[in-house]
Scaffold this motif. Structure first.
Motif, PDB file in Angstrom:
ATOM      1  N   THR A   1       2.391   1.884  -3.285  1.00  0.00           N
ATOM      2  CA  THR A   1       1.369   2.413  -4.194  1.00  0.00           C
ATOM      3  C   THR A   1       1.157   3.900  -3.941  1.00  0.00           C
ATOM      4  O   THR A   1       1.039   4.683  -4.893  1.00  0.00           O
ATOM      5  N   LEU A   2       1.112   4.304  -2.678  1.00  0.00           N
ATOM      6  CA  LEU A   2       0.957   5.722  -2.365  1.00  0.00           C
ATOM      7  C   LEU A   2       2.110   6.529  -2.951  1.00  0.00           C
ATOM      8  O   LEU A   2       1.893   7.505  -3.676  1.00  0.00           O
TER       9      LEU A   2
ATOM     10  N   ALA B   1       0.832  -1.200   0.000  1.00  0.00           N
ATOM     11  CA  ALA B   1       0.000   0.000   0.000  1.00  0.00           C
ATOM     12  C   ALA B   1       0.870   1.255   0.000  1.00  0.00           C
ATOM     13  O   ALA B   1       0.601   2.210  -0.740  1.00  0.00           O
ATOM     14  N   TYR B   2       1.927   1.262   0.817  1.00  0.00           N
ATOM     15  CA  TYR B   2       2.790   2.447   0.875  1.00  0.00           C
ATOM     16  C   TYR B   2       3.525   2.660  -0.446  1.00  0.00           C
ATOM     17  O   TYR B   2       3.657   3.785  -0.919  1.00  0.00           O
TER      18      TYR B   2
ATOM     19  N   ALA C   1      -4.326   1.313  -3.626  1.00  0.00           N
ATOM     20  CA  ALA C   1      -3.869   1.296  -2.231  1.00  0.00           C
ATOM     21  C   ALA C   1      -4.911   0.635  -1.336  1.00  0.00           C
ATOM     22  O   ALA C   1      -4.575  -0.154  -0.449  1.00  0.00           O
TER      23      ALA C   1
END
Length: 190
Positions: A150-151, A147-148, A178
């Motif tokens: 992706t951010l 997720a990070y 995310a």
């Protein structure tokens, strides 16, 4: 010429680190000199070397401060929201905003320092620690890292394409990706 007290020196050091953190994220480490950092807070370059061994020492400290401040804000967001899922949703909304895209100096430290750290390996430990801590706030293990990533990747691409329709499309697509990255890392309800 008056001497600066230890308390004033400490405050000045904190101001230098905060200014450097912002300027490095806005313009890149290579494009920001010590003189520019000091001038931005009304101090002279001569005082810099009384506080820091080198610009490299400042880069490391500025990156560490940016990550620590970001983590502090996320923990406060948890407290404000009352539950982590609501805090995560709030982060997503602010992270993938046009305001965040257009203001890297006060934005994500992982995105703001990424290019510089990739070229300056002496700062990688500080950077890696910050990335691990922020990813762990999002979710445990690979889900938080995915997720990070992706951010950070989403905001970097959105910044690089700002001014084109693709930029806002990237913000929206990365937002969804995310969410899916964290959702896929959650245990199934039994």
């Amino acid at each position: 010429m008056s001497r600066v007290s230890q308390a004033e020196a400490k405050v000045n050091r904190e101001r230098v680190v905060a200014a450097a953190s912002r300027l490095f994220r806005e313009n890149g480490v290579a494009k920001v000199g010590v003189a520019e950092v000091m001038k931005s807070i009304g101090l002279t370059q001569g005082g810099f070397y009384k506080q820091f061994a080198s610009k490299d020492a400042l880069v490391d400290e500025a990156a560490a401060k940016a990550f620590a401040d970001n983590l502090h804000d996320l923990v406060a967001l948890d407290d404000e929201a009352g539950e982590h899922q609501a805090a995560w949703q709030s982060l997503l909304e602010s992270y993938f905003s046009v305001e965040h895209r257009d203001n890297p100096g006060t934005g994500c430290p992982a995105a703001g320092f990424a290019g510089d750290i990739a070229r300056e390996p002496e700062h990688r430990e500080t950077y890696a620690t910050g990335v691990q801590e922020l990813a762990a706030w999002i979710a445990p293990g690979d889900a938080g890292l995915a997720a990070y990533a992706t951010l950070v990747g989403g905001i970097l691409l959105a910044r690089a394409t700002a001014g084109t329709p693709l930029s806002e499309q990237i913000l929206q697509a990365a937002y969804g990706a995310a969410v899916r990255a964290v959702d896929s890392g959650q245990p199934e309800d039994e």
